[in-house]
Write an enzyme that holds these catalytic residues in place. Structure first.
Site, PDB file in Angstrom:
ATOM      1  CB  SER A   4      -0.907   0.009   1.240  1.00 15.34           C
ATOM      2  OG  SER A   4      -1.534   1.267   1.409  1.00 15.34           O
ATOM      3  CE1 TYR A  57      -3.910  -2.082   4.906  1.00 15.28           C
ATOM      4  CE2 TYR A  57      -3.033   0.111   4.448  1.00 15.28           C
ATOM      5  CZ  TYR A  57      -3.622  -1.070   4.013  1.00 15.28           C
ATOM      6  OH  TYR A  57      -3.917  -1.231   2.684  1.00 15.28           O
TER       7      TYR A  57
END
Length: 257
Positions: free
Chosen positions: A149, A164
């Site tokens: 990401s 995350y």
């Protein structure tokens, strides 16, 4: 070996507005057989059947908890049995797409949440890759695509904060190290780092949040799942043969480096 003789395995590919499902359908449209692995085994089988019917390719769905080694081992064994029975061609691509986010601030992050996010995103990528890699090496050809990401590169965002970002950064290191280790095996390992994508994660976001996100994107919009899927399938193709250990940004210019 042509595309028609290979199977693409995807984790996290049952969501109607998800990158995984769009990618699975794109693989099938290009002639790949498809395996859908998801936490919901019944839905995995249903989605696989639909893809098989829509594109006239072999397709198989099975339950998997990517963070549980026994579950991953069982899923790989089920796929191997289908290959051995002649129902699927050999596995040629693995797309590690399954993941979860962590939208809460750091000081509100419990150890339980930290472990859950790391286990699904980072440990899941490790376990599933380790399960399916031996057959690729034996066949002398394989493509592994890992979902990281933009949060790993710029340090979080609206929907994914510290756990995350840390998990997705771990995937980048994992990708580079494994690519180096597998260099002469015929198996390549690459990662993608999507930015804002029009998926189910956007449901419930406010207009102000969306406006703030788009204001930081030179292209002025989210990516579509089709645009992300196109990169994944390219990295699974013969055309990407000289790409390994690389990270491809899909962020509309929101993170330039």
């Amino acid at each position: 070996m042509t595309t028609l003789q290979r199977t693409a395995v995807l984790t996290g590919a049952t969501s109607d507005r998800g990158i995984g499902l769009t990618t699975a359908r794109r693989y099938a449209n290009q002639g790949w057989a498809v395996v859908i692995l998801d936490l919901d085994g019944e839905k995995s089988a249903k989605v696989a059947a639909e893809i098989g019917n829509d594109f006239n390719v072999p397709a198989f769905g099975h339950e998997i908890d990517v963070a549980n080694e026994a579950s991953v081992t069982a899923a790989q064994a089920a796929v191997a049995a289908e290959v051995a029975a002649g129902n699927l061609p050999p596995v040629g691509a693995l797309a590690n797409i399954a993941g979860i986010t962590s939208p809460v601030p750091f000081l509100e992050t419990t150890l339980e949440l930290w472990h859950k996010v790391m286990d699904v995103n980072a440990t899941g990528t490790y376990l599933v890759t380790k399960a399916f890699l031996p057959d690729m090496i034996e066949n002398g050809w394989g493509r592994i695509v890992n979902m990281s990401s933009v949060s790993a590169q710029r340090g979080g965002g609206v929907f994914g904060k510290v756990p995350y970002s840390a998990a997705k950064a771990a995937i980048l290191g994992f990708t580079k190290a494994l690519a180096r280790e597998l260099g002469t095996t015929g198996v390549t390992v690459n990662a993608i780092t999507p930015g804002a994508v029009d998926t189910n994660i956007r449901v419930g976001s406010t207009e102000e949040q969306e406006a703030a996100i788009n204001a930081g994107i030179p292209l002025g919009r989210n990516a579509t799942t089709e645009e992300v899927a196109a990169v994944i399938t390219f990295l699974s193709s013969e055309d990407s043969a000289y790409l390994t250990g690389t990270t491809i940004d899909i962020n509309g210019g929101s993170h330039l480096h």
